[in-house]
Design a protein around this motif. Sequence first.
Motif, short mmCIF file in Angstrom:
data_model
loop_
_atom_site.label_atom_id
_atom_site.label_comp_id
_atom_site.label_asym_id
_atom_site.label_seq_id
_atom_site.Cartn_x
_atom_site.Cartn_y
_atom_site.Cartn_z
N LYS A 59 3.58 13.33 4.08
CA LYS A 59 4.34 11.90 4.07
C LYS A 59 3.13 10.97 4.26
O LYS A 59 3.18 10.63 5.36
N GLU A 60 2.27 10.84 3.19
CA GLU A 60 1.33 9.77 3.32
C GLU A 60 0.96 9.17 2.14
O GLU A 60 1.26 9.84 1.03
N ASP A 61 0.29 8.14 2.08
CA ASP A 61 -0.05 7.40 0.89
C ASP A 61 -1.38 6.81 1.31
O ASP A 61 -1.93 5.87 0.56
N LEU A 62 -2.25 7.50 2.51
CA LEU A 62 -3.34 6.85 2.80
C LEU A 62 -4.46 7.32 1.55
O LEU A 62 -5.36 6.24 1.30
N GLY A 63 -4.32 8.33 0.86
CA GLY A 63 -5.51 8.63 -0.07
C GLY A 63 -5.50 8.05 -1.26
O GLY A 63 -6.51 7.20 -1.67
N ASN A 109 -2.62 6.16 11.17
CA ASN A 109 -1.86 5.27 10.05
C ASN A 109 -1.86 3.83 10.08
O ASN A 109 -0.75 3.25 9.84
N ALA A 110 -3.13 3.28 10.58
CA ALA A 110 -2.91 1.78 10.88
C ALA A 110 -3.72 1.19 10.14
O ALA A 110 -3.64 -0.14 10.09
N ALA A 111 -4.81 1.77 9.36
CA ALA A 111 -5.90 0.99 8.68
C ALA A 111 -5.23 0.28 7.46
O ALA A 111 -4.33 0.53 6.71
N HIS A 112 -6.10 -0.97 7.04
CA HIS A 112 -5.72 -1.68 5.99
C HIS A 112 -7.20 -1.69 4.97
O HIS A 112 -7.09 -1.78 3.84
N GLN A 119 -11.37 7.25 6.54
CA GLN A 119 -11.56 7.79 7.84
C GLN A 119 -10.31 8.36 7.91
O GLN A 119 -10.18 9.56 8.60
N GLU A 120 -9.26 7.66 7.94
CA GLU A 120 -7.93 8.11 8.34
C GLU A 120 -7.77 9.42 7.23
O GLU A 120 -7.03 10.36 7.65
N VAL A 121 -8.02 9.45 5.85
CA VAL A 121 -7.77 10.33 5.05
C VAL A 121 -8.70 11.52 5.71
O VAL A 121 -7.95 12.74 5.57
N GLU A 122 -9.59 11.54 6.16
CA GLU A 122 -10.64 12.80 6.84
C GLU A 122 -9.67 13.01 8.03
O GLU A 122 -9.65 14.33 8.16
N SER A 123 -9.08 12.48 9.01
CA SER A 123 -8.29 12.91 9.91
C SER A 123 -7.16 13.74 9.53
O SER A 123 -6.52 14.84 9.91
N LEU A 124 -6.56 13.07 8.28
CA LEU A 124 -5.32 13.64 7.78
C LEU A 124 -5.95 15.34 7.16
O LEU A 124 -5.15 16.13 7.45
N ASP A 125 -6.95 15.23 6.75
CA ASP A 125 -7.54 16.37 6.03
C ASP A 125 -7.34 17.67 7.24
O ASP A 125 -6.83 18.80 7.05
N GLN A 126 -7.79 17.15 8.64
CA GLN A 126 -7.79 18.13 9.38
C GLN A 126 -6.19 18.47 9.91
O GLN A 126 -6.13 19.84 10.14
#
Length: 340
Positions: A59-63, A109-112, A119-126
């Motif tokens: 459940k993400e749309d960071l990417g 999940n706070a970045a704009h 960087q948040e996508v990189e954390s999500l990868d993990q």
Amino acid sequence: MELPLSPITQTKLAQSFSPREGETRLGQKVRLLPGAASYMDALTQAKAAGARFAIIGIKEDLGPRANLGQGGANQAFDAMLPALLNLQSNRFLSGEECLLLGEIIPVANAAHDCQQLRQEVESLDQQVIEALTPVFAAGLEPIVIGGGHNNAFGLLSAARAALSKPLAAVNLDPHSDFRLREGRHSGNGFSYAAANGALGHYHVLGLHELKNSEANLEQLTAFGGSWHSLQQIWVRRELSLEKALSDIARQLRHTGLPVAIELDLDAITQMPSSASTVAGIPLLDAAHYVSHMARHTQSVYLHLAEGAPACHDAGLAAGYKTVGQCLAELIYAYLQAKQV
Ligand SMILES: N=CN[C@@H](CCC(=O)O)C(=O)O
């Protein structure tokens, strides 16, 4: 038990379908994660009890946002649940083969700002790697509902870690997602997977000839990637879809590698998604692709990315219905093909 994802609860399951007298819905048959000493034990128990597939939402749309695209892919899993779980359990499909496992929700999940999003996508990868590696190790076949296509990287890396082999991926997508490694986003999941050794072979079906930069095509060619373009099959009719599918499946079998079946919903005409198109392919051709690849290759997972209900022109309710039904049909195409 400490878990790398949020398991689907009995309450959430019950809220996702409506039973009707004299019928059995898939929602009444799917399995939930059993209680156990560890995540690995729970997955092993589910497998021993008869589960073969593990359905997981990211459940993400960071990417897509880190790729300067539109948000909304975080809602695809919730759109899919009622569409799938209200279908009938009958002679064609029981539902007991499926473990409705859980949801991966980004911790960061706070970045704009674009760089922070990457960087948040990189954390999500993990997070994806941590949640998925044990699923492959338990011998379950993940059916993953994105989320952006960035998650192909985590999935390929998890499969590589558990199966000790790189993956051969086939991707129905107008974009190769093999763009520069400029920071993680939805357009470079496969180039990062190629660089870390998780991707051993890559074919794109339905690649749009003008939606991939020359640099991107060169990078893909240098890796040894191949494609059939959208225009070759659906516009110029230089070869039939059937011929392309059987050639692709033969190549995939020839690699001897475990196969990843990838599909970006933005390949499908007017499907709500960040890069939706009016010049896409019919949903039933996409379902046929999933069915053919699942039946004729040694596939180990299905990834359905980029559905974004909020991108529907008529609003969110229409988006939930369209994306939900689309995902349910694609999941059934996979499950059915695997039963034969
Ligand atoms: N996963 C999609 N990736 C596409 C998106 C294209 C767009 O936003 O227009 C890509 O980066 O090429």
